[in-house]
Scaffold this motif. Structure first.
Motif, short mmCIF file in Angstrom:
data_model
loop_
_atom_site.label_atom_id
_atom_site.label_comp_id
_atom_site.label_asym_id
_atom_site.label_seq_id
_atom_site.Cartn_x
_atom_site.Cartn_y
_atom_site.Cartn_z
N PRO A 99 155.49 32.18 90.70
CA PRO A 99 154.85 32.57 89.43
C PRO A 99 155.76 33.52 88.66
O PRO A 99 156.51 34.31 89.26
N SER A 100 155.74 33.44 87.35
CA SER A 100 156.56 34.33 86.53
C SER A 100 155.70 35.44 85.96
O SER A 100 154.51 35.24 85.67
N TYR A 101 156.29 36.62 85.80
CA TYR A 101 155.56 37.79 85.32
C TYR A 101 156.36 38.47 84.22
O TYR A 101 157.59 38.40 84.19
N PRO A 102 155.68 39.18 83.30
CA PRO A 102 156.40 39.97 82.29
C PRO A 102 157.24 41.05 82.95
O PRO A 102 156.92 41.51 84.06
N GLU A 103 158.29 41.48 82.28
CA GLU A 103 159.19 42.50 82.85
C GLU A 103 158.45 43.78 83.19
O GLU A 103 158.72 44.41 84.21
N GLU A 104 157.48 44.15 82.35
CA GLU A 104 156.70 45.37 82.60
C GLU A 104 155.99 45.29 83.95
O GLU A 104 155.95 46.25 84.73
#
Length: 466
Positions: free
Chosen positions: A174-179
């Motif tokens: 899964p991909s996540y925002p940098e924050e």
């Protein structure tokens, strides 16, 4: 002064229920402790009614008010929960001081989402443990996250070898925002330096992941990992759940292991388009079903949301209810033979403990990782495939439901999950792996006589500003 274990839940009913059950488990294992459960209460929310938990006098509840974020603070929804807990640190500090006047705090157990509360426990010199409410396998991936980020940027590497986790391609992650990625790294750093990690799982379910955690191979510093305690399965015992929709009485009239339950957690809401695909798929599967519908719109009726005539055509084989049903009781019912689930860990454990095979439909958070483990490692579930626009088509759902309920592969999965059910009981019984782990943990707590709170008059405490 009585020895007290403080448990700090995160925001959300699922997290609170899980922490309450952990408290009950600790008391059954060691009744000499008292349990204090801390519940964060965000701004503009109603404090949860703690009388629903059916606890005894050894458990007390304390609400931690979460103040409004400072004006002008811009918080994105994915990271909001982590920041809210930090804003409540000053109130947490005060509540812990209050508890310490009548109790000896032996340890504070933090839901892992509350990692910023570690700032308070470090100041107060309280032994701090983390309670990871999902499984050991996604914890391995979380702890290995710094390496995962590095590997994801390498073009030459298409697959990831995460200690304790099935081999996966980069596309499956899964991909996540940098924050959020930065928050994950902060969580890893904090957990790696704590006194111990408690996980709601058991050896027979996630043996490879547990081994990697015990050996420290997924921690940033392999040489000095904190001790890990797999004490599950911890699930809510059916009690005060009302059957307002008559689900259980309907199940009483159905043949044994003939009904598939579709339920996707409190946040699992679907578009009208997706709901219609589910309905068509269920009709195509020709299987009996109990479907808990949550839609993006609360205004429209079931008749408006579902295909015309669907409810009437399926009334002999299916039941559709809105928003909520007593899931634990339903999964324990003899008529239920399958479960289409969002792969939330509480739901997974409830299914395993009742020997119910699954079809996986992950929606958010670590659920995609849970799905990979359920399908590839444990082999107790079938996976659904989404189309490119993120919709699960009617044919795909119908085929997977029929495969689970009426095929040789489905039969093999059912036999496998029934063995897991037995293993879960054995793990919690005296001498079982989880029983031994919990005994090791409580003995560790009992021995920490020199690690209670500092004096409330300590200048270190009075200077703490949260």
């Amino acid at each position: 002064m009585k020895d007290t274990i403080v448990l700090y839940s995160s925001i959300g009913r699922g997290h609170i229920f899980s922490v309450v059950e952990l408290g009950k488990l600790i008391l059954t294992h060691n009744p000499s402790f008292s349990i204090a459960i801390l519940i964060p209460t965000p701004p503009n929310s109603t404090a949860i009614d703690t009388t629903i938990f059916g606890y005894d006098s050894s458990i007390t509840f304390h609400h931690i008010p979460i103040p409004q974020p400072p004006s002008g603070t811009a918080l994105s929804p994915p990271s909001l929960i982590f920041h809210l807990i930090r804003y409540g640190n000053h109130n947490l500090h005060q509540v812990l001081q209050s508890i310490s006047k009548t109790s000896k705090i032996k340890a504070l157990v933090l839901d892992f989402l509350n990692y910023t509360a570690n700032e308070v426990t470090n100041t107060l010199n309280i032994p701090t443990f983390f309670y990871y409410t999902s499984g050991a396998s996604p914890l391995c991936a979380l702890l290995y996250y710094k390496t995962i980020i590095q590997i994801k940027t390498e073009d030459s590497c298409n697959y990831l070898e995460i200690p304790g986790f099935p081999r996966i391609s980069k596309e499956e992650l899964p991909s996540y925002p940098e924050e959020l990625e930065n928050i994950f790294l902060d969580i890893v750093a904090t957990m790696s330096g704590c006194n111990g990690i408690i996980i709601n799982t058991f050896n027979a379910l996630e043996g490879r992941a547990n081994k990697a955690l015990q050996e420290g191979s997924c921690f940033p510093d392999e040489s000095n990992p904190p001790p890990v305690f797999c004490i599950g399965p911890v699930i809510s015992v059916p009690g005060g759940e009302n059957d307002e929709n008559g689900c259980l009485s309907w199940l009483d009239s159905q043949p044994s292991q003939s009904v598939v339950l579709l339920s996707f957690g409190s946040l699992g809401r679907f578009s009208k388009t997706q709901l219609k695909e589910i309905a068509i798929g269920l009709e195509k599967s020709e299987q009996r079903f109990l479907w808990v519908v949550r839609s993006e719109s609360d205004e429209e009726s079931l008749e408006d949301l579902l295909p015309e005539g669907f409810l009437d055509r399926t009334k002999e084989k299916g039941m559709v209810v809105r928003d909520w049903a007593p899931q634990v009781k339903i999964l324990s019912h003899d008529s239920v033979g399958g479960f289409v689930t969002h792969c939330g860990w509480n739901s997974v454990l409830e299914a395993v403990c009742e020997g119910v095979p699954m079809v996986t439909w992950p929606l958010y958070a670590e659920q995609h990782l849970n799905m990979i483990v359920l399908v590839k490692e444990m082999k107790v579930a079938l996976a659904l495939k989404e189309t490119e626009n993120g919709i699960v088509g009617a044919t795909e759902l119908g085929d997977r439901v029929k495969e689970l309920m009426d095929s040789e592969k489905g039969k093999e999965i059912r036999e496998r999950v029934l063995k897991m059910k037995v293993s879960g009981v054995e793990a919690r019984n005296e001498g079982g792996s989880s029983y031994v782990a919990l005994n090791r943990l409580t003995q560790l707590w009992k021995g920490k006589d020199n690690l209670s709170l500092l004096s409330p008059n300590s200048p270190l405490l009075s200077n703490y500003s949260g």
